[in-house]
Motif scaffolding. Structure first.
Motif, PDB file in Angstrom:
ATOM      1  N   GLY A 141       0.948  -1.151  -0.125  1.00 17.28           N
ATOM      2  CA  GLY A 141       0.129   0.238   0.119  1.00 17.28           C
ATOM      3  C   GLY A 141       0.848   1.277  -0.067  1.00 17.28           C
ATOM      4  O   GLY A 141       0.655   2.134  -0.717  1.00 17.28           O
ATOM      5  N   ALA A 142       2.058   1.310   0.769  1.00 15.16           N
ATOM      6  CA  ALA A 142       2.748   2.322   0.856  1.00 15.16           C
ATOM      7  C   ALA A 142       3.499   2.522  -0.501  1.00 15.16           C
ATOM      8  O   ALA A 142       3.765   3.693  -0.831  1.00 15.16           O
ATOM      9  N   ALA A 143       3.699   1.505  -1.230  1.00 13.47           N
ATOM     10  CA  ALA A 143       4.486   1.658  -2.674  1.00 13.47           C
ATOM     11  C   ALA A 143       3.465   2.357  -3.658  1.00 13.47           C
ATOM     12  O   ALA A 143       3.951   3.181  -4.448  1.00 13.47           O
ATOM     13  N   LEU A 158      10.570  -0.213  -3.819  1.00 10.40           N
ATOM     14  CA  LEU A 158      11.497  -1.253  -3.053  1.00 10.40           C
ATOM     15  C   LEU A 158      12.031  -0.041  -1.760  1.00 10.40           C
ATOM     16  O   LEU A 158      12.310  -0.737  -0.747  1.00 10.40           O
ATOM     17  N   ALA A 159      12.225   0.912  -2.007  1.00 10.07           N
ATOM     18  CA  ALA A 159      12.296   1.972  -0.814  1.00 10.07           C
ATOM     19  C   ALA A 159      11.192   1.641   0.259  1.00 10.07           C
ATOM     20  O   ALA A 159      11.687   1.584   1.319  1.00 10.07           O
ATOM     21  N   ALA A 160      10.160   1.809  -0.341  1.00  9.47           N
ATOM     22  CA  ALA A 160       8.869   1.989   0.612  1.00  9.47           C
ATOM     23  C   ALA A 160       8.853   0.396   1.340  1.00  9.47           C
ATOM     24  O   ALA A 160       8.736   0.640   2.607  1.00  9.47           O
ATOM     25  N   SER A 161       8.953  -0.528   0.636  1.00 10.72           N
ATOM     26  CA  SER A 161       8.797  -2.010   1.272  1.00 10.72           C
ATOM     27  C   SER A 161      10.052  -2.032   2.002  1.00 10.72           C
ATOM     28  O   SER A 161       9.696  -2.763   3.238  1.00 10.72           O
ATOM     29  N   ALA A 162      11.221  -1.735   1.637  1.00  7.73           N
ATOM     30  CA  ALA A 162      12.435  -1.783   2.755  1.00  7.73           C
ATOM     31  C   ALA A 162      12.148  -0.851   4.130  1.00  7.73           C
ATOM     32  O   ALA A 162      12.451  -1.692   5.170  1.00  7.73           O
ATOM     33  N   ALA A 163      11.630   0.184   3.811  1.00  3.03           N
ATOM     34  CA  ALA A 163      11.434   0.857   5.082  1.00  3.03           C
ATOM     35  C   ALA A 163      10.560   0.373   6.239  1.00  3.03           C
ATOM     36  O   ALA A 163      10.781   0.236   7.329  1.00  3.03           O
ATOM     37  N   ALA A 189       6.301  -4.745  -7.360  1.00  2.00           N
ATOM     38  CA  ALA A 189       7.508  -4.869  -7.177  1.00  2.00           C
ATOM     39  C   ALA A 189       7.695  -5.135  -5.632  1.00  2.00           C
ATOM     40  O   ALA A 189       8.570  -5.719  -4.995  1.00  2.00           O
ATOM     41  N   ALA A 190       6.892  -4.220  -4.951  1.00  2.00           N
ATOM     42  CA  ALA A 190       7.236  -4.376  -3.567  1.00  2.00           C
ATOM     43  C   ALA A 190       6.554  -5.753  -2.994  1.00  2.00           C
ATOM     44  O   ALA A 190       6.971  -6.266  -2.131  1.00  2.00           O
TER      45      ALA A 190
END
Length: 500
Positions: free
Chosen positions: A23-25, A145-150, A45-46
């Protein structure tokens, strides 16, 4: 499946975190003004980053996540560039299939990178992305990828408190006998045929056949496992298509309810993946229908085509495992059961040393490894205990083997708990009983049909007693190992004969 055991609510937490990450992605892509195609690409991708990155430590997971663009971006560029050049596109897709499966030899990281590369090619076909869209697709994937990593490493770092169990090492082999090499050729052959047949059915949606063939080969090792996985994928797709007709088509792409249902599908994918492949594919199929609705191309004919392409992919995978470098279910069962029995031996030996006073002996890691090996044994035996299996005698023996190995695991866990007590080793009978357990395991793994000799006699008749917890666990372990001799050595032609 929704009430399956969930120790520590780990599946529930992972599923909830996946919804937040995906959802964030998507929200981030929308806030940046990216197109619907880019937002969907970012969401997928997320999802892949959260689903496929399974390294045993958080540090390795972070490195693998950071490497995903290196595997995905070149493939994304290649797929968009070749979108209108059918022969080159098909050849490139088949090459990506081979490399993606071959990369599994490098463990969880290679597995994740291979899947991410394949899915970037697949997503490009799914969305009909063009070269002009490449910059925003890169941006969407990077943001995702940045959102899911966070979410994974900062907001909700589940793995820091509950490290994932280490996957058992793959079965050994060299050359074409190596699992990843053999499976790369099998998957490539299956996907190549699926691609050709899928294009006969549809020049626009042929990629579903390729995707089906690809995913059937994920986490399988034998002919039987692959066939059962193909059946479950088709079953899940059938139910998912029915759900799409009842849910996705009436919605007709309405943004808010579609977004909520896609979130529910993401939750279902993560929550059911560990317990039911069919349930997971149902969620995937419904989500695909909902996304088609957002794109404005959904109709009943498209869902029927989805089912047809899935059947083609499953059939191609079945033919590939039967005709291309086949490995029988028997051989895989044999190897994994031996691994589990050797792990019982190692855990018991360490417990013996601990009970004898060794300060360095630690049976706990072996007990944890046994749990992961038993999960792999259940997967290997799944074709024989499947409700549709026609081999009733083999099904009964397979069920008996699983039940007895579960008994062994339960007694080993109890033994490990007792061995941690510094006062437990004062009884000399413990070391003697542990020795008999080791002898029983050695007899099974040495290929003996029956537990004969003084060790077996001691196992069957020694009065170890049941008052003390340690002795009770050892007695139960001896009994389970003794009973295992019957299904493991009853018939030389059965698929459970343990050979040297």
């Amino acid at each position: 499946m929704f009430v399956a055991p969930d120790p520590g609510r780990l599946r529930l937490r992972n599923a909830a975190r996946a919804v937040i990450g995906v959802g964030a992605a998507v929200a981030l892509a929308e806030l940046c003004g990216l197109s619907l195609t880019a937002s969907i690409t970012g969401g997928l991708a997320a999802l892949l980053a959260l689903f496929t990155v399974t390294d045993p430590t958080v540090r390795r997971q972070a490195v693998t996540t950071a490497l995903l663009p290196a595997a995905g971006f070149p493939v994304l560029a290649l797929a968009t560039a070749l979108h209108g050049v059918t022969p080159l596109r098909d050849a490139a897709f088949v090459l990506v299939v081979f490399c993606g499966v071959y990369a599994r030899r490098w463990g969880p990281r290679g597995h994740a990178l291979g899947i991410f590369a394949f899915m970037n090619f697949f997503i490009t076909q799914f969305l009909h992305a063009l070269p002009a869209q490449l910059p925003e697709l890169y941006a969407a994937v990077g943001l995702a990828l940045a959102a899911s990593a966070a979410v994974r490493f900062l907001l909700w770092p589940i793995e820091r408190r509950t490290p994932p169990p280490a996957a058992p090492a793959p079965l050994p082999g060299r050359g074409l006998a190596r699992h990843t090499t053999r499976q790369a050729f099998q998957a490539t052959a299956a996907c190549a045929v699926a691609l050709a047949v899928g294009q006969v059915l549809s020049e626009d949606r042929w990629y579903w056949a390729v995707g089906t063939a690809w995913w059937i080969f994920v986490n399988t090792a034998s002919r039987g496992e692959t066939l059962v996985r193909g059946f479950r994928r088709v079953l899940g797709t059938v139910v998912g298509v029915a759900a799409g007709v009842l849910i996705a088509i009436p919605l007709d792409g309405a943004p808010l309810p579609t977004a909520l249902l896609v979130a529910a599908c993401v939750f279902g994918i993560f929550y059911t993946a560990a317990v039911s492949y069919s349930w997971m594919i149902l969620a995937v199929t419904l989500m695909a229908g909902l996304l088609y609705g957002l794109l404005g191309v959904l109709d009943p004919g498209l869902l029927v085509l989805r089912l047809e392409e899935t059947a083609v992919g499953a059939a191609c995978a079945a033919l590939a495992v039967v005709l291309v470098l086949p490995v029988t279910t028997h051989a895989t069962n044999d190897a994994w059961i031996q691994r589990a029995l050797h792990c019982v031996h190692a855990a018991t030996a360490q417990a013996t040393a601990r009970l004898a006073g060794s300060p360095t002996a630690d049976p706990a890691p072996h007990a944890a490894e046994l749990e992961t090996l038993l999960a792999r044994v259940r997967m290997a035996l799944a074709p024989l205990v499947h409700p549709l299996s026609p081999f009733r005698a083999r099904k009964a023996r397979a069920g008996q083997v699983i039940a007895l190995l579960d008994d062994c695991a339960r007694e080993v866990r109890g033994l490990v708990t007792v061995a941690a007590d510094p006062d437990a080793g004062r009884d000399a009978r413990l070391a003697a009983a542990c020795g008999r357990v080791e002898a029983a395991v050695q007899a099974l793994t040495a290929g003996e049909r029956e537990l004969e000799g003084p060790e077996a006699a001691g196992t069957a008749a020694s009065p170890v007693g049941t008052a003390e917890p340690a002795l009770a666990h050892l007695q139960g372990l001896e009994r389970a190992l003794t009973e295992l001799a019957t299904p493991l050595g009853s018939d030389p032609k059965a698929p459970f004969v343990i050979s040297a």
